[in-house]
Design a protein around this motif. Structure first.
Motif, mmCIF file in Angstrom:
data_model
loop_
_atom_site.group_PDB
_atom_site.id
_atom_site.type_symbol
_atom_site.label_atom_id
_atom_site.label_comp_id
_atom_site.label_asym_id
_atom_site.label_seq_id
_atom_site.Cartn_x
_atom_site.Cartn_y
_atom_site.Cartn_z
ATOM 1 N N LEU A 18 4.032 8.460 -3.814
ATOM 2 C CA LEU A 18 3.983 9.858 -3.832
ATOM 3 C C LEU A 18 2.795 11.036 -3.143
ATOM 4 C CD1 LEU A 18 5.424 11.739 -5.729
ATOM 5 C CD2 LEU A 18 3.391 11.510 -7.762
ATOM 6 N N SER A 19 1.747 10.221 -2.852
ATOM 7 C CA SER A 19 0.716 10.777 -2.145
ATOM 8 C C SER A 19 1.241 11.012 -0.692
ATOM 9 C CB SER A 19 -0.449 10.033 -2.106
ATOM 10 O OG SER A 19 -1.274 10.061 -3.364
ATOM 11 N N ILE A 20 1.818 9.765 -0.059
ATOM 12 C CA ILE A 20 2.631 9.741 0.973
ATOM 13 C C ILE A 20 3.583 11.096 1.308
ATOM 14 C CG2 ILE A 20 3.858 8.433 2.938
ATOM 15 C CD1 ILE A 20 2.449 6.142 2.066
ATOM 16 N N LEU A 21 4.628 11.079 0.193
ATOM 17 C CA LEU A 21 5.710 12.053 0.215
ATOM 18 C C LEU A 21 5.009 13.411 0.148
ATOM 19 C CD1 LEU A 21 8.451 12.639 -0.117
ATOM 20 C CD2 LEU A 21 8.365 12.362 -2.563
ATOM 21 N N ARG A 22 4.011 13.525 -0.430
ATOM 22 C CA ARG A 22 3.290 14.932 -0.617
ATOM 23 C C ARG A 22 2.858 15.361 1.093
ATOM 24 N NH1 ARG A 22 0.483 13.093 -5.401
ATOM 25 N NH2 ARG A 22 1.445 14.219 -7.297
ATOM 26 N N GLN A 23 2.332 14.473 1.694
ATOM 27 C CA GLN A 23 1.749 14.737 3.119
ATOM 28 C C GLN A 23 3.053 14.872 4.033
ATOM 29 O OE1 GLN A 23 -1.229 15.491 3.907
ATOM 30 N NE2 GLN A 23 -0.117 16.041 6.023
ATOM 31 N N VAL B 125 0.930 -1.202 -0.090
ATOM 32 C CA VAL B 125 -0.076 0.008 0.018
ATOM 33 C C VAL B 125 0.769 1.325 0.032
ATOM 34 C CG1 VAL B 125 -1.663 1.297 1.233
ATOM 35 C CG2 VAL B 125 -2.058 -1.184 1.081
ATOM 36 N N ALA B 126 1.883 1.223 0.876
ATOM 37 C CA ALA B 126 2.810 2.350 0.901
ATOM 38 C C ALA B 126 3.582 2.465 -0.628
ATOM 39 C CB ALA B 126 3.811 2.183 1.967
ATOM 40 N N ASP B 127 3.823 1.401 -1.154
ATOM 41 C CA ASP B 127 4.363 1.577 -2.451
ATOM 42 C C ASP B 127 3.666 2.192 -3.566
ATOM 43 O OD1 ASP B 127 6.711 0.761 -1.220
ATOM 44 O OD2 ASP B 127 6.671 -1.515 -1.841
ATOM 45 N N ALA B 128 2.372 1.726 -3.567
ATOM 46 C CA ALA B 128 1.427 2.055 -4.585
ATOM 47 C C ALA B 128 0.955 3.522 -4.179
ATOM 48 C CB ALA B 128 0.268 1.146 -4.299
ATOM 49 N N ASN B 129 1.160 4.103 -3.088
ATOM 50 C CA ASN B 129 0.777 5.617 -2.706
ATOM 51 C C ASN B 129 1.989 6.299 -2.321
ATOM 52 O OD1 ASN B 129 -2.648 5.183 -2.800
ATOM 53 N ND2 ASN B 129 -1.644 3.167 -1.639
ATOM 54 N N GLY C 101 12.682 16.994 -5.605
ATOM 55 C CA GLY C 101 12.828 15.547 -5.800
ATOM 56 C C GLY C 101 11.487 15.030 -6.070
ATOM 57 N N MET C 102 10.443 15.554 -5.184
ATOM 58 C CA MET C 102 8.895 15.067 -5.419
ATOM 59 C C MET C 102 8.414 15.608 -6.771
ATOM 60 S SD MET C 102 5.611 16.373 -3.176
ATOM 61 C CE MET C 102 5.557 18.085 -4.306
ATOM 62 N N GLN C 103 8.843 16.812 -7.108
ATOM 63 C CA GLN C 103 8.423 17.347 -8.518
ATOM 64 C C GLN C 103 8.902 16.332 -9.560
ATOM 65 O OE1 GLN C 103 9.760 21.233 -8.352
ATOM 66 N NE2 GLN C 103 8.252 22.254 -7.375
ATOM 67 N N LEU C 104 10.340 16.207 -9.334
ATOM 68 C CA LEU C 104 10.810 15.028 -10.604
ATOM 69 C C LEU C 104 10.036 13.733 -10.286
ATOM 70 C CD1 LEU C 104 14.568 15.787 -9.897
ATOM 71 C CD2 LEU C 104 12.905 16.602 -11.991
ATOM 72 N N ALA C 105 9.762 13.302 -9.240
ATOM 73 C CA ALA C 105 9.156 12.175 -9.295
ATOM 74 C C ALA C 105 7.753 11.974 -9.577
ATOM 75 C CB ALA C 105 9.072 11.677 -7.915
ATOM 76 N N ASP C 106 6.787 13.359 -9.580
ATOM 77 C CA ASP C 106 5.682 13.168 -9.958
ATOM 78 C C ASP C 106 5.652 13.453 -11.389
ATOM 79 O OD1 ASP C 106 2.925 13.784 -10.069
ATOM 80 O OD2 ASP C 106 3.075 16.090 -9.689
ATOM 81 N N ALA C 107 6.580 14.212 -11.975
ATOM 82 C CA ALA C 107 6.844 14.215 -13.418
ATOM 83 C C ALA C 107 7.003 12.896 -14.167
ATOM 84 C CB ALA C 107 7.869 15.240 -13.959
ATOM 85 N N ALA C 108 8.002 12.293 -13.551
ATOM 86 C CA ALA C 108 8.239 10.765 -13.907
ATOM 87 C C ALA C 108 7.090 9.882 -14.043
ATOM 88 C CB ALA C 108 9.243 10.233 -13.212
#
Length: 225
Positions: A26-31, A20-24, A135-142
């Protein structure tokens, strides 16, 4: 056996939570970044509060010195007038003010050390937060790129494969049609030549193309003789 089952349940629970953590992620990182930004802002306010305290201490020192000087002058007048009781009260107030002044004189240095430490920590936290946001922006873009690529590539690949198969069938039919047309032309030319040769032979121009009954009878007579 019971411990093994408990361990298995715990292992599966951990695997499910990790999935669940892996699937989410990016959302976890944002929070987590929002929480970190809130913490950095609170640290920034703390630095501002300490700086305000330091400034207040610096500004209070002239006031204390002025009060001490005023009381000393008044105490001298009281002594001159024989009012030792009033001079004693003034002396007591002066002693308290001098103790306060001693504390106030050392406070700014303490505050400056604390401000410097807090600023270093705040600067490091802000730098780490900026790096994490980048890093989050790059991950989001990727992730968006992978999603778009998946959406685009599958139908495009399927369409290309279908188009290639259609083209192959079309080319095969065209080649077959061309071969058939060529064969028809060759057959037509051959039949036309045979017809002309037959007409020429029938007109006595050259030997006969097809044997006739008279020729066969003549050949049989020659064999019997």
């Amino acid at each position: 056996m019971f411990n093994t089952i408990i361990t298995l349940v715990r292992g599966r629970s951990h695997d499910a939570a990790q999935a669940v953590a892996d699937a989410n992620a990016l959302s976890i990182l944002r929070q987590q970044l929002r929480d970190a930004a809130t913490g950095v802002e609170a640290a920034r306010r703390s630095v501002a509060v300490v700086m305000a305290y330091a400034e207040r201490e610096r500004k209070s020192l002239p006031r204390i010195n002025a009060q001490i000087a005023d009381l000393e002058g008044r105490a001298m007048v009281a002594l001159a007038q024989g009012r030792e009781d009033l001079a004693t009260e003034a002396a007591s107030a002066i002693a308290q003010l001098e103790a306060e002044r001693a504390t106030t004189e050392t406070a700014p240095a303490t505050y400056e050390m604390e401000i410097a430490r807090l600023r270093d920590e705040l600067g490091g936290a802000e730098l780490r937060l900026r790096d994490l946001k980048r890093g989050m922006q790059l991950a989001d873009a990727a992730q968006k790129s992978q999603t778009v690529r998946g959406v685009v590539s599958r139908p495009v690949t399927a369409s290309l494969a279908e188009a290639e198969a259609t083209l192959s069938r079309l080319q095969s039919r065209q080649l077959h049609a061309e071969a058939t047309a060529l064969a028809v032309v060759e057959l037509s030319a051959s039949q036309s030549a045979e017809a002309i040769s037959a007409r020429l032979a029938a007109a006595g121009c050259g030997p006969s193309i097809r044997p006739d009954a008279a020729a066969v009878l003549e050949r049989l007579k020659q064999k019997s003789a």
